[in-house]
Design a protein around this motif. Structure first.
Motif, short mmCIF file in Angstrom:
data_model
loop_
_atom_site.label_atom_id
_atom_site.label_comp_id
_atom_site.label_asym_id
_atom_site.label_seq_id
_atom_site.Cartn_x
_atom_site.Cartn_y
_atom_site.Cartn_z
N GLN A 172 0.87 -1.18 0.00
CA GLN A 172 0.00 0.00 0.00
C GLN A 172 0.90 1.22 0.00
O GLN A 172 1.99 1.20 0.58
CB GLN A 172 -0.88 0.02 1.24
CG GLN A 172 -1.77 -1.20 1.35
CD GLN A 172 -2.47 -1.25 2.71
OE1 GLN A 172 -2.13 -0.57 3.65
NE2 GLN A 172 -3.47 -2.12 2.80
N MET A 173 0.46 2.28 -0.65
CA MET A 173 1.24 3.52 -0.69
C MET A 173 0.43 4.65 -0.09
O MET A 173 -0.78 4.72 -0.28
CB MET A 173 1.62 3.89 -2.13
CG MET A 173 2.68 3.01 -2.72
SD MET A 173 3.12 3.42 -4.44
CE MET A 173 3.28 5.17 -4.43
N LEU A 174 1.13 5.52 0.63
CA LEU A 174 0.52 6.73 1.15
C LEU A 174 1.45 7.88 0.83
O LEU A 174 2.61 7.89 1.25
CB LEU A 174 0.31 6.63 2.67
CG LEU A 174 -0.17 7.91 3.36
CD1 LEU A 174 -1.57 8.29 2.87
CD2 LEU A 174 -0.14 7.75 4.86
N ILE A 175 0.96 8.83 0.06
CA ILE A 175 1.70 10.06 -0.23
C ILE A 175 1.04 11.15 0.63
O ILE A 175 -0.18 11.29 0.63
CB ILE A 175 1.63 10.42 -1.72
CG1 ILE A 175 2.34 9.33 -2.54
CG2 ILE A 175 2.25 11.80 -1.96
CD1 ILE A 175 2.18 9.48 -4.03
N GLY A 176 1.87 11.88 1.36
CA GLY A 176 1.30 12.87 2.24
C GLY A 176 2.17 14.09 2.40
O GLY A 176 3.34 14.11 2.02
N GLU A 177 1.58 15.11 2.99
CA GLU A 177 2.29 16.34 3.33
C GLU A 177 2.91 16.15 4.71
O GLU A 177 2.22 15.74 5.65
CB GLU A 177 1.32 17.50 3.34
CG GLU A 177 1.95 18.81 3.72
CD GLU A 177 0.92 19.93 3.79
OE1 GLU A 177 1.31 21.03 4.24
OE2 GLU A 177 -0.25 19.74 3.42
#
Length: 102
Positions: A94-99
């Motif tokens: 799973q991927m999570l791109i975040g600030e």
């Protein structure tokens, strides 16, 4: 604005994860193909999901980037890295791109 990319390797029935390959081959490949764009990398091996609870993830890789253009460049170079995943696990990452806010 700094951004992060987290790759989470969940534990499910009938999956496996080769930590030796991941650390000895895959992560150096990340450095080779994406490293010029990455500000920092942290890899965490799952030990537990809480008190007396087994881990729900084999590992989490967290990469930080100075800005969107650095993240975009890293993702553009990630083809060989993504193709290598099948060499150490059969789980679906799973991927999570975040600030980054703190």
């Amino acid at each position: 604005m700094a951004l992060s990319l987290q790759v989470i390797y969940p534990i499910t029935d009938d999956t496996h994860f080769d930590y030796d390959y991941y650390l000895g081959t895959h992560m150096p490949m990340v450095g080779e193909h994406m490293g010029a764009h990455i500000a920092s990398v942290l890899v965490t091996k799952g030990l537990a999901s809480g008190p007396d609870a087994p881990p729900e993830s084999y590992a989490v890789a967290t990469m930080t980037f100075a800005d969107q253009s650095a993240l975009d460049a890293a993702l553009g170079a990630a083809g060989p890295v993504v193709a290598d995943i099948a060499n150490f696990t059969n789980t679906r990452p799973q991927m999570l791109i975040g600030e980054v806010i703190a």
